[in-house]
Design a protein around this motif. Structure first.
Motif: not given
Length: 361
Positions: A254-258
């Protein structure tokens, strides 16, 4: 005296937390051991990959992280509403990505015919798993256990790998979130492991800068050169088979928090990335031993908007863990926290006044 975790992690107060865990037995988590000369650099990838994987399963987003030689830092946000919105099937799908589950759950997931009483039992298990998927302690447990098992197997050792339970600080407001994220992202610079944010491998700020598009006005070449074996974390991404622990081969990342300064996204960091990067770069220059100094006449936008004293922020960005206790925030936020806990005092009130209250010119 050690406090119960429920008193430290209270989602009624805030969903944001700064988390820290440290190794024992002098052995390095990562880096090169000066005594034995052995390199453990590859273990940094274990931490980063596991973080992204667990963020894809849990209702917990990673806003910032830094993997150091014998400890790591995280800034996370717990999204209870997201977990409550998951169906039982979604919860079981996520939980069984981590555990096989009891036979009853295995039969349900396989589509077997079940009696009403069995379906009720499955629903009760799903409710338990839903709570765990929004639980910081379970998140940290699964992160630490995976790394400890792999490191012990590599070292041919048994016993503890982590010194004990993780430390946590509640981040009560935007000023606290900003301070904790900067503190985490600047750890390698403060420790002399990197000269600039983009060259600090295995930190969230370096990962974000490495993902900037080609031709961006910021120079991202150094960020990409800092960790050439680390591809940008797209969603979903999987660690190539055979290039990591067994759990790396199954769970997507999962990508980092935007970032979102407009506040339209509830699950985003409430700042603009350009403004945050400006602050980190300015503060990082002040923390470098060969470039000690003050933030210039142009105060970074975020400090100005949040009313944070620039020079006090520099000091706090290197001593956050020492100056604050179980919670970080403005004086008003800490006072409210004291009232909610029926406590007379919280460590860090003096620091809060110094950092989060702009001094008169």
């Amino acid at each position: 005296m050690t406090r119960p975790r429920a008193a430290l992690v209270s989602l009624d107060a805030t969903p944001w937390y700064h988390l820290v865990n440290r190794c024992v037995r002098r052995a390095f988590l990562c880096g090169t051991d000066a005594v034995s000369g052995q390199s453990y650099e590859h273990r940094r990838g274990w931490i980063s990959d596991r973080l992204h994987q667990l963020a894809g399963v849990f209702a917990i987003d990673v806003a910032a992280y830094a993997v150091m030689s014998n400890h790591y830092h995280l800034v996370v946000r717990v999204d209870v509403e997201r977990a409550e919105g998951w169906s039982d099937d979604e919860v079981l799908k996520r939980w069984t990505a981590l555990f096989t589950g009891p036979l009853l759950v295995q039969r349900y997931c396989a589509g077997a015919d079940m009696l009403p009483v069995e379906r009720k039992a499955v629903s009760e298990l799903a409710a338990t798993y839903r709570e765990r998927l929004a639980d910081v302690s379970w998140f940290m447990r699964l992160l630490n256990e995976a790394i400890a098992r792999q490191a012990n197997a590599e070292d041919g050792a048994k016993g503890r790998f982590w010194e004990g339970r993780f430390k946590s600080q509640a981040l009560l407001d935007e000023a606290a979130i900003l301070s904790a994220m900067a503190y985490v992202d600047l750890n390698p610079i403060r420790a002399g492991m990197a000269e600039t944010p983009e060259t600090s491998a295995y930190t969230s700020v370096a990962e974000r800068m490495a993902e900037l598009p080609e031709g961006d006005e910021r120079d991202t070449g150094k960020a990409r050169a800092a960790s050439p074996d680390r591809p940008p974390c797209d969603s979903p991404r999987e660690t190539p088979v055979g290039q990591g622990p067994a759990w790396c081969e199954t769970l997507p990342c999962q990508p980092l928090m935007p970032f979102d300064a407009t506040a339209r996204l509830s699950h985003a960091i409430p700042f603009a990335f350009e403004e945050y990067l400006e602050l980190v770069e300015s503060t990082g220059r002040c923390q470098r031993p060969d470039k000690r100094g003050q933030i210039g006449e142009r105060v970074p936008t975020l400090l100005d908007r949040l009313g944070i004293d620039p020079e006090a922020f520099i000091a706090a960005s290197s001593t956050l863990m020492q100056r604050f206790g179980s919670a970080v925030g403005t004086p008003a936020s800490l006072t409210a926290r004291c009232a909610a806990r029926q406590a007379r005092h919280l460590r860090g009130m003096r620091a809060a006044r110094e950092v989060f209250e702009r001094r008169a010119a």
